[in-house]
Design an enzyme around this catalytic site. Sequence first.
Site, PDB file in Angstrom:
ATOM      1  N   ASN A  13      25.329  62.296  46.725  1.00 13.87           N
ATOM      2  CA  ASN A  13      25.035  61.348  45.390  1.00 13.87           C
ATOM      3  C   ASN A  13      26.270  61.374  44.607  1.00 13.87           C
ATOM      4  O   ASN A  13      26.531  62.436  44.146  1.00 13.87           O
ATOM      5  CB  ASN A  13      23.944  61.956  44.737  1.00 13.87           C
ATOM      6  CG  ASN A  13      23.680  61.351  43.452  1.00 13.87           C
ATOM      7  OD1 ASN A  13      24.222  60.380  43.144  1.00 13.87           O
ATOM      8  ND2 ASN A  13      22.688  61.907  42.328  1.00 13.87           N
ATOM      9  N   LYS A  15      26.932  59.691  42.470  1.00 16.46           N
ATOM     10  CA  LYS A  15      26.784  59.393  40.832  1.00 16.46           C
ATOM     11  C   LYS A  15      27.840  58.304  40.373  1.00 16.46           C
ATOM     12  O   LYS A  15      28.152  57.326  41.218  1.00 16.46           O
ATOM     13  CB  LYS A  15      26.956  60.873  40.091  1.00 16.46           C
ATOM     14  CG  LYS A  15      25.955  61.845  40.841  1.00 16.46           C
ATOM     15  CD  LYS A  15      25.889  63.229  39.896  1.00 16.46           C
ATOM     16  CE  LYS A  15      25.150  64.107  40.535  1.00 16.46           C
ATOM     17  NZ  LYS A  15      24.819  65.249  40.024  1.00 16.46           N
ATOM     18  N   GLU A 103      19.173  63.189  36.126  1.00 17.10           N
ATOM     19  CA  GLU A 103      20.155  62.691  35.155  1.00 17.10           C
ATOM     20  C   GLU A 103      19.497  61.449  34.460  1.00 17.10           C
ATOM     21  O   GLU A 103      19.570  60.752  33.332  1.00 17.10           O
ATOM     22  CB  GLU A 103      21.304  62.256  35.578  1.00 17.10           C
ATOM     23  CG  GLU A 103      22.288  63.642  35.773  1.00 17.10           C
ATOM     24  CD  GLU A 103      23.150  63.677  36.784  1.00 17.10           C
ATOM     25  OE1 GLU A 103      23.507  62.478  37.628  1.00 17.10           O
ATOM     26  OE2 GLU A 103      23.596  64.882  37.299  1.00 17.10           O
ATOM     27  N   GLU A 173      15.173  69.445  43.203  1.00 14.09           N
ATOM     28  CA  GLU A 173      16.532  69.569  42.368  1.00 14.09           C
ATOM     29  C   GLU A 173      16.447  70.436  40.953  1.00 14.09           C
ATOM     30  O   GLU A 173      15.983  69.826  39.996  1.00 14.09           O
ATOM     31  CB  GLU A 173      17.288  68.284  42.127  1.00 14.09           C
ATOM     32  CG  GLU A 173      17.820  67.417  43.332  1.00 14.09           C
ATOM     33  CD  GLU A 173      18.986  66.735  43.121  1.00 14.09           C
ATOM     34  OE1 GLU A 173      19.999  66.749  43.914  1.00 14.09           O
ATOM     35  OE2 GLU A 173      19.033  65.877  42.038  1.00 14.09           O
TER      36      GLU A 173
HETATM   37  P1  13P Z   1      25.662  68.713  42.190  1.00  8.64           P
HETATM   38  O1  13P Z   1      25.870  68.958  43.603  1.00  8.64           O
HETATM   39  O2  13P Z   1      26.993  68.292  41.669  1.00  8.64           O
HETATM   40  O3  13P Z   1      25.220  70.134  41.400  1.00  8.64           O
HETATM   41  O4  13P Z   1      24.877  67.587  41.816  1.00  8.64           O
HETATM   42  C1  13P Z   1      23.477  67.726  42.673  1.00  8.64           C
HETATM   43  C2  13P Z   1      22.804  66.525  42.301  1.00  8.64           C
HETATM   44  O5  13P Z   1      22.460  66.131  41.068  1.00  8.64           O
HETATM   45  C3  13P Z   1      22.645  65.593  43.591  1.00  8.64           C
HETATM   46  O6  13P Z   1      21.751  64.451  43.396  1.00  8.64           O
END
Ligand code: 13P
Length: 264
Positions: A13, A15, A103, A173
Amino acid sequence: MNKSKRRAIIAGNWKMNKTAAEAVALTEEIKNSVFSGRTQDCEVVLCVPFTSLQAVVKAVEGTSIKVGAQNVHFEPCGAFTGEISVDMLKEIGVEYVIVGHSERRQYFGETDQTVNKRAKAALAGGLVPIVCIGELLSQRESGETENVLSSQLKLCLEGMSESDIKKVVIAYEPVWAIGTGKTATDEQAGDACLFIRECIAKLYNHEIADGITIQYGGSMNAANAAGLLSKEDVDGGLIGGASLKAIDFSKIVKSANTLERRFL
Ligand code: 13P
């Protein structure tokens, strides 16, 4: 419960990171480090920003890497400024979509109800939804984790038929582990994924629960992936930060491949 029935899915991901040009460069690096001439035992998915989707779909042509979006709207079209529909994603070769990431819930008002609508729209249009659930730190500390997970599951999966749910991927998550460097222990991740599987067995049946892929996400990295993925009910990872580094991401994919090969 039987891990061999499920194929691991390692999804990055990204983001809100990488311009289209940067995304193609990272995809090329990932292709070189992960896919050095052999087929993969696990499924690899890159969930990139909307603006990079088309370029990354092109960049992965000829490999088994799949491309995913990070959100989708539930209506097919209309006056929804700033939103993207299932058909728009399908048309350019997208196969997966993340829905209900914490998020999105935290900053953009996403609720279990809208996650449910997005996931159903994705399924109806032929995209695989990666449905994200997970508890806050305060909820874990007050012993509410299981209540939170079972309620999120019930609401997010509401109205999905048996044939629908078979196509869904769940990502566990824990919110306290996302981007914090504070990973769940192997046991915490394994226990939560087992609990989720048991909830699905109650909502549907054991055969369906046994076949559904449940990923762990939250500070998964090259060093801790093998331990997390070795847990019976952890069928892959949804990886944020570490998916932006080709070497780290490829190490996670290799850990998953090694575990998958036990079943060949
Ligand atoms: P991180 O691996 O940066 O903690 O993020 C996890 C996440 O939100 C994957 O969707």
